[in-house]
Design a protein around this motif. Structure first.
Motif, PDB file in Angstrom:
ATOM      1  N   GLU A 153       0.883  -1.615  -0.017  1.00 50.11           N
ATOM      2  CA  GLU A 153       0.216  -0.622  -0.005  1.00 50.11           C
ATOM      3  C   GLU A 153       0.792   1.064   0.130  1.00 50.11           C
ATOM      4  N   SER A 154       0.312   2.247  -0.413  1.00 49.78           N
ATOM      5  CA  SER A 154       1.088   3.426  -0.160  1.00 49.78           C
ATOM      6  C   SER A 154       1.666   3.952   0.939  1.00 49.78           C
ATOM      7  N   VAL A 155       2.779   4.949   0.823  1.00 50.26           N
ATOM      8  CA  VAL A 155       2.412   4.892   2.489  1.00 50.26           C
ATOM      9  C   VAL A 155       3.922   5.768   2.607  1.00 50.26           C
ATOM     10  N   PRO A 156       4.369   7.256   3.277  1.00 50.32           N
ATOM     11  CA  PRO A 156       4.841   8.105   3.027  1.00 50.32           C
ATOM     12  C   PRO A 156       6.478   7.977   2.921  1.00 50.32           C
ATOM     13  N   PRO A 157       7.423   8.403   1.803  1.00 45.92           N
ATOM     14  CA  PRO A 157       8.335   7.892   1.181  1.00 45.92           C
ATOM     15  C   PRO A 157       9.117   7.590   3.244  1.00 45.92           C
ATOM     16  N   GLY A 158      10.183   6.598   2.648  1.00 46.07           N
ATOM     17  CA  GLY A 158      10.839   6.348   3.870  1.00 46.07           C
ATOM     18  C   GLY A 158      11.960   5.500   3.418  1.00 46.07           C
ATOM     19  N   THR A 159      13.356   5.358   4.643  1.00 48.86           N
ATOM     20  CA  THR A 159      14.781   4.602   4.573  1.00 48.86           C
ATOM     21  C   THR A 159      14.437   3.042   4.914  1.00 48.86           C
ATOM     22  N   GLY A 160      13.357   3.083   5.729  1.00 48.71           N
ATOM     23  CA  GLY A 160      13.211   2.147   6.726  1.00 48.71           C
ATOM     24  C   GLY A 160      12.116   1.936   7.390  1.00 48.71           C
ATOM     25  N   HIS A 161      10.961   1.351   6.415  1.00 49.94           N
ATOM     26  CA  HIS A 161       9.640   0.807   6.911  1.00 49.94           C
ATOM     27  C   HIS A 161       9.889  -0.511   7.386  1.00 49.94           C
ATOM     28  N   GLY A 162       8.838  -0.432   8.715  1.00 47.89           N
ATOM     29  CA  GLY A 162       8.927  -1.532   9.289  1.00 47.89           C
ATOM     30  C   GLY A 162       8.018  -2.431   8.696  1.00 47.89           C
ATOM     31  N   ALA A 163       6.522  -2.553   9.657  1.00 50.40           N
ATOM     32  CA  ALA A 163       5.450  -3.390   9.030  1.00 50.40           C
ATOM     33  C   ALA A 163       4.587  -2.543   8.403  1.00 50.40           C
ATOM     34  N   ARG A 164       4.701  -2.500   7.068  1.00 50.57           N
ATOM     35  CA  ARG A 164       4.248  -1.137   6.026  1.00 50.57           C
ATOM     36  C   ARG A 164       3.145  -2.270   5.928  1.00 50.57           C
ATOM     37  N   PRO A 165       1.575  -1.273   6.011  1.00 49.68           N
ATOM     38  CA  PRO A 165       0.306  -1.776   5.074  1.00 49.68           C
ATOM     39  C   PRO A 165       0.610  -2.881   4.097  1.00 49.68           C
ATOM     40  N   GLY A 166       0.311  -3.620   3.714  1.00 48.89           N
ATOM     41  CA  GLY A 166      -0.844  -4.484   2.365  1.00 48.89           C
ATOM     42  C   GLY A 166      -1.378  -5.492   2.765  1.00 48.89           C
ATOM     43  N   ARG A 167      -1.268  -6.319   1.272  1.00 49.04           N
ATOM     44  CA  ARG A 167      -1.867  -7.317   1.484  1.00 49.04           C
ATOM     45  C   ARG A 167      -1.535  -8.307   1.018  1.00 49.04           C
ATOM     46  N   TRP A 168      -1.293  -9.774   0.867  1.00 48.01           N
ATOM     47  CA  TRP A 168      -1.282 -10.753  -0.038  1.00 48.01           C
ATOM     48  C   TRP A 168      -2.418 -11.314  -1.297  1.00 48.01           C
ATOM     49  N   VAL A 169      -2.192 -11.687  -2.018  1.00 45.02           N
ATOM     50  CA  VAL A 169      -2.420 -11.304  -3.051  1.00 45.02           C
ATOM     51  C   VAL A 169      -2.111 -13.792  -3.838  1.00 45.02           C
ATOM     52  N   GLY A 170      -3.039 -13.964  -4.417  1.00 44.39           N
ATOM     53  CA  GLY A 170      -2.700 -15.117  -4.748  1.00 44.39           C
ATOM     54  C   GLY A 170      -2.625 -15.887  -6.811  1.00 44.39           C
ATOM     55  N   ASP A 171      -2.127 -16.155  -7.528  1.00 49.64           N
ATOM     56  CA  ASP A 171      -2.053 -15.700  -9.127  1.00 49.64           C
ATOM     57  C   ASP A 171      -1.654 -17.583  -8.838  1.00 49.64           C
ATOM     58  N   ASP A 172      -2.539 -18.420 -10.425  1.00 47.25           N
ATOM     59  CA  ASP A 172      -2.722 -19.489 -10.119  1.00 47.25           C
ATOM     60  C   ASP A 172      -1.725 -20.011 -11.031  1.00 47.25           C
ATOM     61  N   ALA A 173      -1.308 -19.365 -11.844  1.00 46.79           N
ATOM     62  CA  ALA A 173      -0.210 -19.040 -13.234  1.00 46.79           C
ATOM     63  C   ALA A 173       0.182 -17.620 -12.947  1.00 46.79           C
ATOM     64  N   TRP A 174       1.557 -18.134 -13.500  1.00 46.90           N
ATOM     65  CA  TRP A 174       2.755 -16.597 -13.758  1.00 46.90           C
ATOM     66  C   TRP A 174       3.094 -16.518 -15.767  1.00 46.90           C
ATOM     67  N   PRO A 175       2.809 -16.227 -16.617  1.00 42.39           N
ATOM     68  CA  PRO A 175       2.291 -14.592 -15.910  1.00 42.39           C
ATOM     69  C   PRO A 175       0.675 -15.133 -16.074  1.00 42.39           C
ATOM     70  N   SER A 176       0.126 -14.114 -14.911  1.00 44.88           N
ATOM     71  CA  SER A 176      -1.381 -14.264 -14.448  1.00 44.88           C
ATOM     72  C   SER A 176      -2.638 -14.208 -15.511  1.00 44.88           C
ATOM     73  N   PRO A 177      -3.342 -13.987 -15.507  1.00 43.95           N
ATOM     74  CA  PRO A 177      -4.558 -13.811 -16.624  1.00 43.95           C
ATOM     75  C   PRO A 177      -4.991 -13.083 -15.871  1.00 43.95           C
ATOM     76  N   ASP A 178      -5.006 -12.618 -14.806  1.00 39.69           N
ATOM     77  CA  ASP A 178      -5.592 -11.452 -14.191  1.00 39.69           C
ATOM     78  C   ASP A 178      -5.372 -10.263 -14.207  1.00 39.69           C
ATOM     79  N   VAL A 179      -3.436 -10.370 -14.630  1.00 43.12           N
ATOM     80  CA  VAL A 179      -2.718  -9.275 -15.191  1.00 43.12           C
ATOM     81  C   VAL A 179      -2.400  -9.015 -16.330  1.00 43.12           C
ATOM     82  N   ARG A 180      -3.338  -7.518 -16.860  1.00 47.19           N
ATOM     83  CA  ARG A 180      -2.481  -7.271 -17.943  1.00 47.19           C
ATOM     84  C   ARG A 180      -1.972  -6.174 -17.857  1.00 47.19           C
ATOM     85  N   ASP A 181      -1.548  -5.991 -19.600  1.00 53.22           N
ATOM     86  CA  ASP A 181      -0.417  -4.667 -19.967  1.00 53.22           C
ATOM     87  C   ASP A 181      -1.404  -3.259 -19.833  1.00 53.22           C
ATOM     88  N   ILE A 182      -1.288  -2.880 -19.613  1.00 49.85           N
ATOM     89  CA  ILE A 182      -1.577  -1.399 -19.814  1.00 49.85           C
ATOM     90  C   ILE A 182      -0.725  -0.104 -20.225  1.00 49.85           C
TER      91      ILE A 182
END
Length: 680
Positions: free
Chosen positions: A320-349
């Motif tokens: 997740e977007s956070v203010p820039p910093g040189t030593g983030h601790g536990a930064r916010p975000g989330r886990w996602v899963g893709d059943d194949a790579w390259p993933s059909p859920d990712v497309r080039d824009i």
């Protein structure tokens, strides 16, 4: 005699530890430390094999995981490569075919032990992970599974020495200085006896600074490989769990392995720097990595169905977007899963530089935008090999953006998530035969702060392939592609996506000898972002991990930790136009190990350049290592110095090693070598 190790009550097994010698066919013996469960049954073996000195260098890290594996039913083994630590033989340019053959021999030796059931797994971090991949490509029959962490697999890119055909300056220099100091250290008389001095002097006489080979032009096929080339991927037979962190330069290895391996493979990409993901160093969060790898070992070495094959092919952390910093601790975000790579859920824009992304334009009516950056552009790039220190990560990029030509999107109307490697198509014109492009993608918040998301470099002479150098015809216009590093990142609504282009990026990249810059045609240029569908996870099982578990920490007493020195210091001499970046590798200061060893290690790296002169670039590293056993009067010191400078046609590499015993010099040597620059 084996000694009983402490173990938590939760371990299924009591454990024992012993140090042994592994014999090789040429008579050399390698130092191994083995933690085993107390059981009458034969068990699988796990091997971590690298040169980083198990008796002192990695002792604290080893104590976190090897006893834990033993307590859960595996013989966990740590082995020093030949010529390092307390192993016999001589150090060589790493990795060598000999070292890989030694690794295969160790696997065969382990599989033949009466306490081993014949199955072996292999794991490692950074160069240890790269060694595991390369040995897996040799397909020793006993090797059934691999866990590789922050490892390189591509000799042409995603390396610590070259990227996009450009020579990486700080990473190349720092790694070479580190390995020279590592190879110059003596064996420990506690483990090798009275022969330690003869072994040490023989090692010192065989030293050769790695930088001599690493500065050679990769198009001359003299660039040493730090991992198996892509052609070796089909040779891997062992099941591979590939792990990386977005803050580590080798994270794209995970994407390639999931895509290219024919063997069973799963990928795991977190927010981490160069560390095992249970260590809790920034950026986090840490995960229960040992438990996760135990599932992998149980699946492939015990034949248990642990559910690992039911996991997505790639599990990735989205920052997740956070203010820039040189030593983030536990930064916010989330886990996602893709059943194949390259993933059909990712497309080039695609974002055109003259439409979706815009700049202020040029001073003339010419459609080309001129890009010519001051040579100190890049001083806010962050540490080239982040390892969890407070000053590792790039700070706010606004000053770097001011030294670059930037293209910004309009404020985003909705959240945009990207996962994978962005790419950049540029239409360029330049008046020089050689040059380079550095590209950065930044997240620009409404307050103007800019957080680095991804970056890439292209040496223009490598635009037709990394295997050959083709000079640019001055004045000609060509289309080139710049591949950027992979990322998992979420741009919030109201933020802007910025593309920043520069012709210099020091000390990340060594400057080209000419300072012409380049002209860019925005109408023929576009940025391609791997955008992940926001509804891709609808209905999916949430991805989570247990809290980290580790064995009891090693009782190392830090008597004089390094405090007060900045991890990263930028110094500007305004009158001279000179910029100097100093890095502290964070080697830990003085400490006393449980076996009585006093270990003190200190270093500083410095990178200097004059803003208008690409030939002024210089690097220097000074390191001091002291090892002492007061009870037997053993006291040795190693001092090293490494320097690189350049002119238009050559690099000059200077190195120095002094070794002292009880304050008296027993070895001293200087090296100086001029190396043709080739395309670098």
């Amino acid at each position: 005699m084996p000694q009983t190790a402490q173990h938590p009550a939760s371990y299924p097994y009591r454990t024992v530890r012993e140090d042994v010698r592994v014999p090789l066919a040429d008579g050399v013996q390698l130092h191994a430390r083995i933690w085993r469960p107390v059981t009458e049954e034969a068990v699988p073996a796990l091997l971590e094999y690298l040169p980083d000195r198990l008796a002192d260098g990695t002792a604290e890290r080893d104590a976190q995981r090897h006893p834990w594996y033993a307590g859960h039913g595996y013989a966990s083994v740590r082995v020093d490569a030949r010529g390092h630590g307390n192993s016999g033989g001589l150090p060589g340019a790493e990795p060598t075919e000999q070292q890989l053959a030694d690794g295969v021999a160790v696997i065969e030796w382990l599989a033949a032990r009466p306490w081993c059931d014949g199955g072996v797994g292999m794991f490692g971090l950074a160069r240890g992970g790269s060694a595991a991949l390369r040995i897996a490509a040799l397909a020793p029959p006993a090797l059934k599974a691999v866990v590789t962490v922050c490892a390189g697999d591509d000799p042409e890119d995603d390396d610590v020495r070259h990227l996009g055909g450009a020579l990486l300056a700080a990473a190349t220099h720092g790694e070479s200085a580190d390995r020279l100091a590592l190879a110059a250290r003596p064996p420990d008389p506690r483990y090798v006896g009275d022969g330690w001095r003869a072994m040490w002097l023989e090692r010192l006489a065989a030293l050769e600074p790695p930088v001599h080979a690493w500065l050679a032009d990769p198009t001359l096929d003299r660039h040493p490989r730090s991992g198996p080339p892509r052609a070796d991927h089909p040779a891997v037979r062992a099941a591979v769990l590939a792990v990386g962190g977005w803050a580590d330069p080798h994270h794209d290895t995970v994407l390639r392995l999931v895509d290219l391996l024919g063997a069973p493979v799963r990928g795991l990409l977190g927010p981490w720097a160069r560390q095992y993901p249970d260590q809790g160093l920034p950026p986090g969060p840490a995960i229960g990595f040992l438990q996760e790898t135990l599932r992998w070992w149980d699946q492939w070495l015990r034949g248990a169905d642990t559910g690992v094959l039911g996991e997505p092919a790639l599990r990735s952390w989205i920052d997740e977007s956070v203010p820039p910093g040189t030593g983030h601790g536990a930064r916010p975000g989330r886990w996602v899963g893709d059943d194949a790579w390259p993933s059909p859920d990712v497309r080039d824009i695609h974002y055109g530089l003259d439409s979706a992304l815009r700049t202020a334009g040029t001073a003339s009516g010419d459609r080309f935008v001129h890009v010519r950056s001051p040579q100190h552009t890049g001083v806010d790039a962050g540490h080239p090999l982040p390892a969890g220190q407070a000053a590792d990560l790039p700070p706010d990029q606004r000053e770097e953006d001011g030294r670059s030509v930037c293209f910004d999107s309009a404020p985003l109307p909705e959240r945009v998530e990207i996962l994978g490697r962005p790419a950049l198509r540029l239409r360029l014109r330049t008046g020089a035969a050689r040059g380079q492009v550095a590209a950065r993608i930044c997240d620009v918040a409404p307050d103007g702060s800019a957080a680095l998301v991804s970056r890439g470099v292209l040496s223009l002479s490598a635009r037709h392939g990394r295997d050959r150098a083709v000079e640019w015809t001055p004045g000609a216009t060509e289309d080139v592609t710049v591949d950027l590093t992979g990322t998992g990142y979420a741009f919030p609504p109201g933020h802007r996506i910025r593309l920043a282009l520069s012709s210099a990026y020091w000390p990340w990249v060594w400057p080209q000898p000419q300072d012409e810059g380049f002209d860019l045609d925005p109408s023929g240029s576009a940025l391609s972002l791997p955008v992940r569908h926001l509804a891709a996870d609808a209905g999916a099982t949430p991805i989570g991990f247990d809290a980290p578990e580790q064995a009891a920490p090693l009782d190392v007493r830090h008597t004089e930790p390094l405090t007060g020195r900045p991890g990263r210091l930028v110094i500007r001499d305004v009158a001279a136009g000179e910029w100097r970046v100093e890095l502290d590798p964070g080697l830990g200061g003085a400490r006393i190990h449980p076996d009585g060893l006093v270990h003190d290690e200190r270093a500083v790296e410095a990178y200097r350049i004059v803003s208008g002169d690409p030939l002024s670039a210089t690097t220097r590293s000074d390191r001091t290592v002291r090892l002492e056993r007061p009870e037997i009067g053993w006291d040795v010191t190693v001092r090293t110095r490494s320097e690189i400078s350049c002119d238009a046609t050559h690099f000059t590499a200077r190195s120095h090693v002094t070794a002292l015993e009880a304050g008296s010099v027993v070895f001293s040597r200087d090296w100086e070598e001029r190396i043709p620059r080739g395309a670098s």
